[in-house]
Design an enzyme around this catalytic site. Structure first.
Site, PDB file in Angstrom:
ATOM      1  CE  LYS A  51      -1.720   1.586   4.032  1.00 53.48           C
ATOM      2  NZ  LYS A  51      -1.373   2.999   4.340  1.00 53.48           N
ATOM      3  CG  ASN A  52       2.299   2.704   3.516  1.00 52.26           C
ATOM      4  OD1 ASN A  52       1.127   3.003   3.238  1.00 52.26           O
ATOM      5  ND2 ASN A  52       2.702   2.478   4.751  1.00 52.26           N
TER       6      ASN A  52
ATOM      7  CB  CYS B 212      -4.596  10.932  11.063  1.00 49.67           C
ATOM      8  SG  CYS B 212      -3.171  10.015  11.585  1.00 49.67           S
TER       9      CYS B 212
ATOM     10  NE  ARG C  10       0.718  10.357   9.871  1.00 50.78           N
ATOM     11  CZ  ARG C  10       0.242   9.373   9.107  1.00 50.78           C
ATOM     12  NH1 ARG C  10      -0.958   8.880   9.359  1.00 50.78           N
ATOM     13  NH2 ARG C  10       0.929   8.919   8.074  1.00 50.78           N
TER      14      ARG C  10
ATOM     15  CG  ASP D 135       3.322   1.560   9.452  1.00 49.67           C
ATOM     16  OD1 ASP D 135       3.550   1.806   8.258  1.00 49.67           O
ATOM     17  OD2 ASP D 135       3.030   2.442  10.274  1.00 49.67           O
TER      18      ASP D 135
ATOM     19  NE  ARG E 167      -7.128   4.641   5.313  1.00 50.09           N
ATOM     20  CZ  ARG E 167      -6.734   5.862   5.668  1.00 50.09           C
ATOM     21  NH1 ARG E 167      -7.250   6.437   6.732  1.00 50.09           N
ATOM     22  NH2 ARG E 167      -5.807   6.510   4.989  1.00 50.09           N
TER      23      ARG E 167
HETATM   24  C1  EPZ Z   1       4.454   6.943   6.145  1.00 47.29           C
HETATM   25  O1  EPZ Z   1       3.716   8.013   6.700  1.00 47.29           O
HETATM   26  C2  EPZ Z   1       3.490   5.768   6.085  1.00 47.29           C
HETATM   27  N1  EPZ Z   1       2.360   6.114   5.222  1.00 47.29           N
HETATM   28  C3  EPZ Z   1       2.981   5.440   7.496  1.00 47.29           C
HETATM   29  O2  EPZ Z   1       2.150   4.282   7.385  1.00 47.29           O
HETATM   30  C4  EPZ Z   1       4.184   5.102   8.370  1.00 47.29           C
HETATM   31  O3  EPZ Z   1       3.737   4.862   9.683  1.00 47.29           O
HETATM   32  C5  EPZ Z   1       5.178   6.270   8.354  1.00 47.29           C
HETATM   33  O4  EPZ Z   1       5.555   6.581   6.990  1.00 47.29           O
HETATM   34  C6  EPZ Z   1       6.438   5.965   9.145  1.00 47.29           C
HETATM   35  O5  EPZ Z   1       7.080   4.848   8.609  1.00 47.29           O
HETATM   36  C7  EPZ Z   1       2.520   6.046   3.882  1.00 47.29           C
HETATM   37  O6  EPZ Z   1       3.592   5.741   3.378  1.00 47.29           O
HETATM   38  C8  EPZ Z   1       1.320   6.387   3.055  1.00 47.29           C
HETATM   39  P1  EPZ Z   1       6.677  10.246   8.156  1.00 47.29           P
HETATM   40  P2  EPZ Z   1       4.361   9.507   6.676  1.00 47.29           P
HETATM   41  O7  EPZ Z   1       6.652  11.496   7.364  1.00 47.29           O
HETATM   42  O8  EPZ Z   1       5.174   9.693   5.462  1.00 47.29           O
HETATM   43  C9  EPZ Z   1       6.935  13.613  11.475  1.00 47.29           C
HETATM   44  C10 EPZ Z   1       0.238   2.974   7.705  1.00 47.29           C
HETATM   45  O9  EPZ Z   1      -0.207   2.451   8.726  1.00 47.29           O
HETATM   46  N2  EPZ Z   1       6.815  14.554  10.347  1.00 47.29           N
HETATM   47  O10 EPZ Z   1       7.822   9.301   7.978  1.00 47.29           O
HETATM   48  O11 EPZ Z   1       3.271  10.462   6.970  1.00 47.29           O
HETATM   49  C11 EPZ Z   1       5.655  12.844  11.700  1.00 47.29           C
HETATM   50  O12 EPZ Z   1       4.764  13.578  12.520  1.00 47.29           O
HETATM   51  C12 EPZ Z   1       0.760   4.388   7.745  1.00 47.29           C
HETATM   52  O13 EPZ Z   1       0.337   2.406   6.580  1.00 47.29           O
HETATM   53  C13 EPZ Z   1       6.956  15.912  10.586  1.00 47.29           C
HETATM   54  O14 EPZ Z   1       7.172  16.347  11.712  1.00 47.29           O
HETATM   55  O15 EPZ Z   1       5.329   9.433   7.945  1.00 47.29           O
HETATM   56  C14 EPZ Z   1       6.145  11.589  12.378  1.00 47.29           C
HETATM   57  O16 EPZ Z   1       6.305  11.849  13.756  1.00 47.29           O
HETATM   58  C15 EPZ Z   1       0.545   5.031   9.108  1.00 47.29           C
HETATM   59  N3  EPZ Z   1       6.842  16.783   9.536  1.00 47.29           N
HETATM   60  C16 EPZ Z   1       7.525  11.362  11.736  1.00 47.29           C
HETATM   61  O17 EPZ Z   1       7.897  12.614  11.147  1.00 47.29           O
HETATM   62  C17 EPZ Z   1       6.611  16.337   8.256  1.00 47.29           C
HETATM   63  O18 EPZ Z   1       6.528  17.168   7.340  1.00 47.29           O
HETATM   64  C18 EPZ Z   1       7.538  10.303  10.650  1.00 47.29           C
HETATM   65  O19 EPZ Z   1       6.523  10.635   9.705  1.00 47.29           O
HETATM   66  C19 EPZ Z   1       6.472  14.954   8.045  1.00 47.29           C
HETATM   67  C20 EPZ Z   1       6.585  14.088   9.102  1.00 47.29           C
END
Ligand code: EPZ
Length: 422
Positions: free
Chosen positions: A22-23, A118, A123, A308, A400
Protein backbone atom coordinates in the site's frame (compact mmCIF):
# COMPACT_ATOMS: atom_id res chain seq x y z
CA UNK A 1 -20.29 -0.43 9.41
CA UNK A 2 -18.98 -3.96 9.00
CA UNK A 3 -17.58 -6.01 11.87
CA UNK A 4 -15.31 -9.02 11.89
CA UNK A 5 -15.96 -11.95 14.23
CA UNK A 6 -12.94 -14.06 15.24
CA UNK A 7 -12.97 -17.20 17.36
CA UNK A 8 -9.80 -18.71 18.83
CA UNK A 9 -9.44 -21.89 16.83
CA UNK A 10 -5.97 -23.29 17.53
CA UNK A 11 -2.88 -23.46 15.30
CA UNK A 12 -2.83 -22.06 11.76
CA UNK A 13 -1.33 -23.99 8.87
CA UNK A 14 -0.98 -23.25 5.17
CA UNK A 15 -0.02 -20.43 2.80
CA UNK A 16 -0.89 -16.73 2.78
CA UNK A 17 -0.20 -14.67 -0.40
CA UNK A 18 1.26 -11.24 0.36
CA UNK A 19 0.02 -8.35 -1.81
CA UNK A 20 1.81 -5.34 -3.25
CA UNK A 21 2.67 -2.61 -0.75
CA UNK A 22 0.00 0.00 0.00
CA UNK A 23 2.65 2.52 1.03
CA UNK A 24 4.64 1.96 -2.14
CA UNK A 25 1.58 2.16 -4.39
CA UNK A 26 0.43 5.42 -2.77
CA UNK A 27 3.66 7.14 -3.83
CA UNK A 28 4.05 5.36 -7.18
CA UNK A 29 0.61 6.51 -8.35
CA UNK A 30 1.32 10.29 -8.07
CA UNK A 31 4.53 9.67 -10.08
CA UNK A 32 2.27 9.49 -13.14
CA UNK A 33 1.98 13.28 -12.83
CA UNK A 34 5.66 13.60 -13.79
CA UNK A 35 5.11 12.42 -17.36
CA UNK A 36 2.40 12.68 -20.01
CA UNK A 37 3.08 9.11 -21.06
CA UNK A 38 1.24 6.17 -19.43
CA UNK A 39 2.52 4.66 -16.17
CA UNK A 40 1.41 1.06 -15.53
CA UNK A 41 1.67 -0.50 -12.07
CA UNK A 42 1.34 -4.26 -11.68
CA UNK A 43 0.94 -6.22 -8.40
CA UNK A 44 -1.11 -3.31 -7.06
CA UNK A 45 -3.04 -4.08 -3.84
CA UNK A 46 -6.84 -3.96 -3.90
CA UNK A 47 -7.49 -1.53 -1.05
CA UNK A 48 -9.76 1.41 -0.32
CA UNK A 49 -6.76 3.76 -0.02
CA UNK A 50 -5.78 2.90 -3.60
CA UNK A 51 -9.32 3.74 -4.71
CA UNK A 52 -9.03 7.08 -2.88
CA UNK A 53 -5.75 7.91 -4.62
CA UNK A 54 -7.30 6.92 -7.97
CA UNK A 55 -10.21 9.28 -7.31
CA UNK A 56 -7.79 12.09 -6.43
CA UNK A 57 -5.78 11.62 -9.64
CA UNK A 58 -8.99 11.47 -11.67
CA UNK A 59 -10.15 14.73 -10.03
CA UNK A 60 -6.98 16.30 -11.48
CA UNK A 61 -7.90 15.09 -14.96
CA UNK A 62 -5.75 11.95 -14.99
CA UNK A 63 -6.98 8.72 -16.52
CA UNK A 64 -6.81 5.75 -14.13
CA UNK A 65 -7.90 2.32 -15.34
CA UNK A 66 -8.05 -0.62 -12.95
CA UNK A 67 -7.48 -3.91 -14.78
CA UNK A 68 -7.37 -7.52 -13.54
CA UNK A 69 -9.64 -6.72 -10.59
CA UNK A 70 -7.46 -3.75 -9.58
CA UNK A 71 -4.13 -5.56 -9.59
CA UNK A 72 -3.03 -3.55 -12.63
CA UNK A 73 -3.34 0.23 -12.71
CA UNK A 74 -2.86 2.05 -16.02
CA UNK A 75 -2.57 5.79 -15.46
CA UNK A 76 -2.00 8.81 -17.68
CA UNK A 77 -1.80 12.50 -16.79
CA UNK A 78 -1.67 13.52 -20.46
CA UNK A 79 -4.91 15.48 -20.03
CA UNK A 80 -4.13 16.98 -16.61
CA UNK A 81 -6.50 19.94 -16.40
CA UNK A 82 -6.87 20.71 -12.71
CA UNK A 83 -4.08 21.51 -10.28
CA UNK A 84 -6.21 21.69 -7.12
CA UNK A 85 -6.25 18.69 -4.75
CA UNK A 86 -9.49 19.20 -2.89
CA UNK A 87 -9.87 19.03 0.93
CA UNK A 88 -12.73 16.55 0.58
CA UNK A 89 -10.41 13.87 -0.80
CA UNK A 90 -7.20 14.90 0.96
CA UNK A 91 -8.82 14.78 4.42
CA UNK A 92 -9.64 11.09 3.86
CA UNK A 93 -6.06 10.11 3.15
CA UNK A 94 -2.90 11.94 4.15
CA UNK A 95 -0.88 10.41 1.35
CA UNK A 96 -2.77 12.79 -0.98
CA UNK A 97 -0.08 15.37 -0.15
CA UNK A 98 2.19 13.32 -2.43
CA UNK A 99 0.65 14.95 -5.53
CA UNK A 100 2.19 18.29 -4.51
CA UNK A 101 5.81 17.68 -5.51
CA UNK A 102 5.10 15.98 -8.85
CA UNK A 103 2.48 18.57 -9.94
CA UNK A 104 4.79 21.44 -9.02
CA UNK A 105 7.71 19.86 -10.84
CA UNK A 106 5.68 19.17 -13.96
CA UNK A 107 3.73 22.42 -14.41
CA UNK A 108 5.21 24.92 -11.94
CA UNK A 109 2.05 25.31 -9.89
CA UNK A 110 -0.20 23.31 -7.56
CA UNK A 111 -2.83 23.91 -4.90
CA UNK A 112 -3.13 21.12 -2.34
CA UNK A 113 -5.25 20.99 0.80
CA UNK A 114 -3.37 20.49 4.04
CA UNK A 115 -4.28 16.96 5.20
CA UNK A 116 -5.03 17.77 8.84
CA UNK A 117 -4.17 15.39 11.64
CA UNK A 118 -5.19 11.81 12.15
CA UNK A 119 -5.84 9.38 15.00
CA UNK A 120 -2.19 8.48 15.54
CA UNK A 121 -0.83 12.01 15.69
CA UNK A 122 -0.71 15.58 14.39
CA UNK A 123 1.43 14.44 11.46
CA UNK A 124 2.39 17.87 10.13
CA UNK A 125 3.67 18.30 6.57
CA UNK A 126 6.16 21.10 7.33
CA UNK A 127 9.08 19.05 6.01
CA UNK A 128 7.31 18.45 2.69
CA UNK A 129 6.98 22.24 2.34
CA UNK A 130 10.49 23.08 3.55
CA UNK A 131 12.25 20.77 1.11
CA UNK A 132 10.21 22.11 -1.83
CA UNK A 133 11.07 25.68 -0.77
CA UNK A 134 14.73 24.62 -0.73
CA UNK A 135 14.20 23.72 -4.39
CA UNK A 136 12.91 27.21 -5.17
CA UNK A 137 9.17 26.75 -4.67
CA UNK A 138 7.17 29.78 -3.45
CA UNK A 139 4.54 28.57 -0.99
CA UNK A 140 1.59 30.38 0.56
CA UNK A 141 -0.89 28.89 3.05
CA UNK A 142 -4.43 30.15 2.46
CA UNK A 143 -7.67 28.82 3.98
CA UNK A 144 -6.21 25.37 4.65
CA UNK A 145 -4.58 25.02 1.24
CA UNK A 146 -0.94 25.19 0.17
CA UNK A 147 -0.59 27.39 -2.92
CA UNK A 148 2.71 26.42 -4.54
CA UNK A 149 4.44 28.13 -7.44
CA UNK A 150 7.73 27.54 -9.25
CA UNK A 151 7.37 29.85 -12.27
CA UNK A 152 10.85 29.20 -13.63
CA UNK A 153 10.72 25.53 -12.64
CA UNK A 154 12.29 23.93 -9.54
CA UNK A 155 16.02 24.21 -8.97
CA UNK A 156 18.24 21.44 -7.58
CA UNK A 157 19.47 22.06 -4.04
CA UNK A 158 20.79 20.34 -0.91
CA UNK A 159 18.41 19.66 2.00
CA UNK A 160 19.04 17.84 5.28
CA UNK A 161 15.88 16.48 6.93
CA UNK A 162 15.87 17.25 10.70
CA UNK A 163 13.88 14.05 11.25
CA UNK A 164 13.48 11.11 8.89
CA UNK A 165 10.23 11.52 6.96
CA UNK A 166 9.05 8.89 4.47
CA UNK A 167 6.48 11.13 2.78
CA UNK A 168 8.66 14.23 2.62
CA UNK A 169 11.49 12.15 1.12
CA UNK A 170 9.05 10.82 -1.49
CA UNK A 171 7.68 14.27 -2.37
CA UNK A 172 11.21 15.66 -2.70
CA UNK A 173 12.50 12.68 -4.68
CA UNK A 174 9.71 12.98 -7.25
CA UNK A 175 10.02 16.78 -7.52
CA UNK A 176 13.80 16.64 -7.93
CA UNK A 177 13.62 14.38 -10.99
CA UNK A 178 12.52 17.36 -13.14
CA UNK A 179 14.37 20.15 -11.28
CA UNK A 180 17.19 22.05 -12.96
CA UNK A 181 20.52 20.67 -11.75
CA UNK A 182 21.36 18.26 -8.93
CA UNK A 183 19.50 17.73 -5.64
CA UNK A 184 21.03 16.06 -2.57
CA UNK A 185 18.64 14.80 0.13
CA UNK A 186 20.40 14.14 3.47
CA UNK A 187 18.95 12.13 6.36
CA UNK A 188 16.56 10.75 3.76
CA UNK A 189 14.19 7.87 4.58
CA UNK A 190 15.57 4.42 3.69
CA UNK A 191 12.32 2.43 3.61
CA UNK A 192 11.90 -0.21 0.85
CA UNK A 193 9.04 1.93 -0.51
CA UNK A 194 11.55 4.72 -1.21
CA UNK A 195 13.77 2.29 -3.12
CA UNK A 196 10.75 1.00 -5.04
CA UNK A 197 9.82 4.57 -6.03
CA UNK A 198 13.39 5.25 -7.18
CA UNK A 199 13.42 2.07 -9.28
CA UNK A 200 10.17 3.14 -10.95
CA UNK A 201 11.41 6.71 -11.54
CA UNK A 202 14.61 5.38 -13.11
CA UNK A 203 12.45 3.26 -15.42
CA UNK A 204 10.78 6.54 -16.43
CA UNK A 205 14.21 8.05 -17.21
CA UNK A 206 15.13 9.72 -13.90
CA UNK A 207 18.76 9.88 -12.71
CA UNK A 208 18.84 8.84 -9.05
CA UNK A 209 21.58 7.40 -6.82
CA UNK A 210 21.75 6.46 -3.15
CA UNK A 211 18.13 5.38 -2.65
CA UNK A 212 18.03 3.01 0.35
CA UNK A 213 20.77 5.02 2.06
CA UNK A 214 20.40 8.25 4.04
CA UNK A 215 21.76 10.37 1.17
CA UNK A 216 19.96 10.43 -2.17
CA UNK A 217 21.34 12.37 -5.17
CA UNK A 218 19.08 13.25 -8.10
CA UNK A 219 20.25 14.82 -11.38
CA UNK A 220 17.26 16.65 -12.89
CA UNK A 221 16.25 15.81 -16.48
CA UNK A 222 14.05 17.69 -18.96
CA UNK A 223 11.28 15.11 -19.16
CA UNK A 224 10.28 11.63 -18.03
CA UNK A 225 8.66 8.91 -20.09
CA UNK A 226 6.16 6.21 -19.26
CA UNK A 227 6.99 2.85 -17.66
CA UNK A 228 5.60 -0.42 -16.37
CA UNK A 229 6.56 -1.23 -12.78
CA UNK A 230 5.65 -4.02 -10.32
CA UNK A 231 4.75 -2.74 -6.84
CA UNK A 232 7.10 -4.17 -4.20
CA UNK A 233 5.75 -6.72 -1.68
CA UNK A 234 4.00 -5.17 1.32
CA UNK A 235 6.41 -5.62 4.25
CA UNK A 236 3.78 -4.53 6.78
CA UNK A 237 1.18 -7.01 5.57
CA UNK A 238 4.00 -9.60 5.52
CA UNK A 239 5.04 -8.86 9.11
CA UNK A 240 1.41 -8.89 10.22
CA UNK A 241 0.75 -12.37 8.84
CA UNK A 242 4.08 -13.68 10.17
CA UNK A 243 2.73 -12.91 13.63
CA UNK A 244 -0.38 -15.08 13.08
CA UNK A 245 1.37 -18.47 13.57
CA UNK A 246 3.52 -16.81 16.24
CA UNK A 247 0.44 -16.01 18.34
CA UNK A 248 -1.62 -19.12 17.45
CA UNK A 249 0.92 -21.86 16.81
CA UNK A 250 1.20 -23.89 13.62
CA UNK A 251 3.24 -23.07 10.50
CA UNK A 252 2.39 -20.52 7.80
CA UNK A 253 4.23 -19.80 4.55
CA UNK A 254 3.93 -16.14 3.49
CA UNK A 255 4.13 -16.24 -0.31
CA UNK A 256 6.29 -13.47 -1.80
CA UNK A 257 7.80 -12.67 1.60
CA UNK A 258 11.40 -11.41 1.61
CA UNK A 259 13.73 -11.13 4.61
CA UNK A 260 15.42 -7.99 3.21
CA UNK A 261 12.15 -6.05 3.58
CA UNK A 262 11.93 -6.64 7.33
CA UNK A 263 15.01 -5.09 8.98
CA UNK A 264 15.00 -5.32 12.78
CA UNK A 265 11.57 -6.98 12.83
CA UNK A 266 13.11 -10.37 12.02
CA UNK A 267 15.72 -10.03 14.76
CA UNK A 268 12.94 -9.43 17.28
CA UNK A 269 11.00 -12.48 16.06
CA UNK A 270 14.12 -14.60 16.51
CA UNK A 271 14.65 -13.27 20.04
CA UNK A 272 11.00 -14.04 20.85
CA UNK A 273 11.49 -17.67 19.79
CA UNK A 274 9.97 -17.57 16.33
CA UNK A 275 11.62 -19.49 13.50
CA UNK A 276 11.66 -17.81 10.07
CA UNK A 277 12.88 -19.94 7.15
CA UNK A 278 13.36 -18.68 3.58
CA UNK A 279 11.75 -20.95 0.96
CA UNK A 280 11.65 -20.65 -2.82
CA UNK A 281 8.13 -19.20 -2.49
CA UNK A 282 8.60 -16.84 0.45
CA UNK A 283 9.00 -17.15 4.23
CA UNK A 284 7.88 -20.04 6.45
CA UNK A 285 7.12 -19.04 10.06
CA UNK A 286 6.56 -21.14 13.19
CA UNK A 287 7.03 -20.84 16.95
CA UNK A 288 9.99 -22.80 18.35
CA UNK A 289 8.19 -23.60 21.62
CA UNK A 290 4.67 -23.53 22.98
CA UNK A 291 4.83 -19.89 24.04
CA UNK A 292 6.89 -16.95 22.74
CA UNK A 293 9.24 -15.00 25.01
CA UNK A 294 8.76 -11.32 25.82
CA UNK A 295 11.12 -8.95 24.00
CA UNK A 296 11.56 -5.16 24.18
CA UNK A 297 10.78 -3.12 21.06
CA UNK A 298 11.57 0.47 20.07
CA UNK A 299 10.12 1.77 16.80
CA UNK A 300 12.55 3.53 14.46
CA UNK A 301 12.86 4.48 10.79
CA UNK A 302 13.90 1.60 8.49
CA UNK A 303 15.89 -0.62 9.00
CA UNK A 304 14.74 -0.27 12.62
CA UNK A 305 11.56 -1.89 13.95
CA UNK A 306 8.64 -0.46 11.89
CA UNK A 307 6.08 1.65 13.73
CA UNK A 308 3.45 0.06 11.46
CA UNK A 309 4.12 -3.32 13.13
CA UNK A 310 4.13 -2.04 16.72
CA UNK A 311 0.43 -2.69 17.40
CA UNK A 312 0.66 -6.20 15.95
CA UNK A 313 3.76 -6.96 18.02
CA UNK A 314 1.98 -5.70 21.13
CA UNK A 315 -0.79 -8.24 20.53
CA UNK A 316 1.83 -11.01 20.45
CA UNK A 317 3.57 -9.72 23.58
CA UNK A 318 0.21 -9.82 25.42
CA UNK A 319 0.49 -13.63 25.37
CA UNK A 320 4.29 -13.91 25.75
CA UNK A 321 6.22 -15.38 28.67
CA UNK A 322 7.51 -12.39 30.66
CA UNK A 323 7.28 -8.60 30.42
CA UNK A 324 8.08 -6.51 27.34
CA UNK A 325 8.57 -2.76 26.99
CA UNK A 326 7.38 -1.21 23.73
CA UNK A 327 8.57 2.31 22.93
CA UNK A 328 6.74 4.19 20.15
CA UNK A 329 9.20 6.83 18.95
CA UNK A 330 7.65 7.80 15.60
CA UNK A 331 4.10 8.89 16.42
CA UNK A 332 2.75 10.53 19.56
CA UNK A 333 -0.49 8.59 19.93
CA UNK A 334 -0.10 5.10 18.59
CA UNK A 335 -1.23 2.96 21.55
CA UNK A 336 -5.00 3.19 21.00
CA UNK A 337 -5.12 -0.60 20.59
CA UNK A 338 -3.91 -1.01 24.20
CA UNK A 339 -7.25 -0.27 25.96
CA UNK A 340 -8.99 -2.59 23.50
CA UNK A 341 -6.47 -5.38 24.17
CA UNK A 342 -6.99 -4.81 27.90
CA UNK A 343 -10.70 -5.51 27.38
CA UNK A 344 -9.50 -8.95 26.29
CA UNK A 345 -7.57 -9.46 29.53
CA UNK A 346 -4.19 -8.08 28.45
CA UNK A 347 -2.01 -6.47 31.14
CA UNK A 348 -0.63 -3.25 29.67
CA UNK A 349 0.61 -0.11 31.42
CA UNK A 350 0.86 2.88 29.08
CA UNK A 351 2.98 5.86 30.17
CA UNK A 352 3.30 8.39 27.35
CA UNK A 353 5.21 6.75 24.51
CA UNK A 354 6.04 3.62 26.48
CA UNK A 355 3.82 0.57 26.98
CA UNK A 356 4.83 -2.17 29.44
CA UNK A 357 3.14 -5.48 28.61
CA UNK A 358 3.03 -8.42 31.04
CA UNK A 359 2.14 -11.55 29.11
CA UNK A 360 -0.86 -13.67 30.17
CA UNK A 361 -1.49 -17.35 29.42
CA UNK A 362 -4.59 -16.67 27.33
CA UNK A 363 -6.62 -13.65 26.27
CA UNK A 364 -10.41 -13.72 26.42
CA UNK A 365 -12.60 -12.82 23.44
CA UNK A 366 -14.61 -9.57 23.72
CA UNK A 367 -16.28 -6.91 21.57
CA UNK A 368 -13.55 -4.36 20.68
CA UNK A 369 -13.23 -1.26 18.50
CA UNK A 370 -10.77 -0.62 15.71
CA UNK A 371 -9.35 2.90 15.96
CA UNK A 372 -6.81 2.97 13.13
CA UNK A 373 -5.48 0.71 10.41
CA UNK A 374 -2.78 -1.18 12.29
CA UNK A 375 -4.66 -1.24 15.61
CA UNK A 376 -7.55 -3.02 13.86
CA UNK A 377 -5.39 -5.88 12.64
CA UNK A 378 -3.68 -6.23 16.03
CA UNK A 379 -7.14 -6.90 17.54
CA UNK A 380 -7.75 -9.61 14.95
CA UNK A 381 -4.43 -11.25 15.81
CA UNK A 382 -5.36 -11.15 19.49
CA UNK A 383 -8.78 -12.62 18.69
CA UNK A 384 -7.19 -15.50 16.78
CA UNK A 385 -5.44 -16.65 19.97
CA UNK A 386 -8.13 -15.69 22.49
CA UNK A 387 -10.57 -18.03 24.17
CA UNK A 388 -14.08 -17.45 22.84
CA UNK A 389 -15.38 -14.87 20.39
CA UNK A 390 -13.98 -11.43 19.55
CA UNK A 391 -16.00 -8.91 17.56
CA UNK A 392 -13.89 -6.18 15.95
CA UNK A 393 -16.05 -3.19 15.07
CA UNK A 394 -15.36 -0.35 12.58
CA UNK A 395 -13.35 -2.53 10.24
CA UNK A 396 -13.41 0.15 7.54
CA UNK A 397 -10.05 1.05 9.08
CA UNK A 398 -8.84 -2.45 8.25
CA UNK A 399 -9.97 -2.31 4.64
CA UNK A 400 -7.64 0.64 4.02
CA UNK A 401 -4.58 -1.58 4.28
CA UNK A 402 -5.48 -5.27 4.20
CA UNK A 403 -7.21 -6.98 1.30
CA UNK A 404 -9.40 -10.05 1.92
CA UNK A 405 -8.27 -10.59 5.54
CA UNK A 406 -11.04 -13.08 6.27
CA UNK A 407 -10.15 -15.13 3.18
CA UNK A 408 -6.39 -15.11 3.77
CA UNK A 409 -6.68 -16.10 7.45
CA UNK A 410 -9.64 -18.42 6.87
CA UNK A 411 -7.56 -20.37 4.32
CA UNK A 412 -5.02 -21.26 7.02
CA UNK A 413 -7.62 -22.44 9.53
CA UNK A 414 -8.73 -19.29 11.34
CA UNK A 415 -12.37 -19.05 12.41
CA UNK A 416 -13.10 -15.58 11.05
CA UNK A 417 -16.08 -14.00 9.30
CA UNK A 418 -17.21 -10.53 8.23
CA UNK A 419 -20.64 -9.33 9.32
CA UNK A 420 -22.10 -6.50 7.25
CA UNK A 421 -23.14 -3.50 9.31
CA UNK A 422 -26.44 -1.68 8.95
C1 EPZ B 1 4.45 6.94 6.15
O1 EPZ B 1 3.72 8.01 6.70
C2 EPZ B 1 3.49 5.77 6.08
N1 EPZ B 1 2.36 6.11 5.22
C3 EPZ B 1 2.98 5.44 7.50
O2 EPZ B 1 2.15 4.28 7.39
C4 EPZ B 1 4.18 5.10 8.37
O3 EPZ B 1 3.74 4.86 9.68
C5 EPZ B 1 5.18 6.27 8.35
O4 EPZ B 1 5.56 6.58 6.99
C6 EPZ B 1 6.44 5.96 9.14
O5 EPZ B 1 7.08 4.85 8.61
C7 EPZ B 1 2.52 6.05 3.88
O6 EPZ B 1 3.59 5.74 3.38
C8 EPZ B 1 1.32 6.39 3.05
P1 EPZ B 1 6.68 10.25 8.16
P2 EPZ B 1 4.36 9.51 6.68
O7 EPZ B 1 6.65 11.50 7.36
O8 EPZ B 1 5.17 9.69 5.46
C9 EPZ B 1 6.94 13.61 11.47
C10 EPZ B 1 0.24 2.97 7.71
O9 EPZ B 1 -0.21 2.45 8.73
N2 EPZ B 1 6.82 14.55 10.35
O10 EPZ B 1 7.82 9.30 7.98
O11 EPZ B 1 3.27 10.46 6.97
C11 EPZ B 1 5.65 12.84 11.70
O12 EPZ B 1 4.76 13.58 12.52
C12 EPZ B 1 0.76 4.39 7.74
O13 EPZ B 1 0.34 2.41 6.58
C13 EPZ B 1 6.96 15.91 10.59
O14 EPZ B 1 7.17 16.35 11.71
O15 EPZ B 1 5.33 9.43 7.95
C14 EPZ B 1 6.14 11.59 12.38
O16 EPZ B 1 6.30 11.85 13.76
C15 EPZ B 1 0.55 5.03 9.11
N3 EPZ B 1 6.84 16.78 9.54
C16 EPZ B 1 7.52 11.36 11.74
O17 EPZ B 1 7.90 12.61 11.15
C17 EPZ B 1 6.61 16.34 8.26
O18 EPZ B 1 6.53 17.17 7.34
C18 EPZ B 1 7.54 10.30 10.65
O19 EPZ B 1 6.52 10.64 9.70
C19 EPZ B 1 6.47 14.95 8.05
C20 EPZ B 1 6.59 14.09 9.10
Amino acid sequence: MDSIIVKGNGPLNGQIPIAGAKNACLTLMPATLLSDEPLTLTNAPRLSDIKTMSALLQSLGCEVSQLQGGQVLVMSSHDLNNHVADYDIVRKMRASILVLGPMLARDGHAVVSLPGGCAIGARPVDLHLKVLEAMGAELELKEGYVHAKAPGGLKGGTFEFPVVSVGATENALMAATLAKGATVLKNAAREPEIVDLAVCLRRMGAQIEGDGTDTITIQGVDRLGGATHPVVTDRIELGTYMLAPAICGGEVECLGGRIDLLGAFCEKLDAAGIEVAETDKGLKVARRNGRVSAVDVTTEPFPGFPTDLQAQMMALMCTAQGTSVLEEKIFENRFMHAPELMRMGAEIDVQGGTATVTGVERLKGAPVMATDLRASVSLILAGLAAEGETIVNRVYHLDRGYERVEEKLGNVGAHIERVSGQ
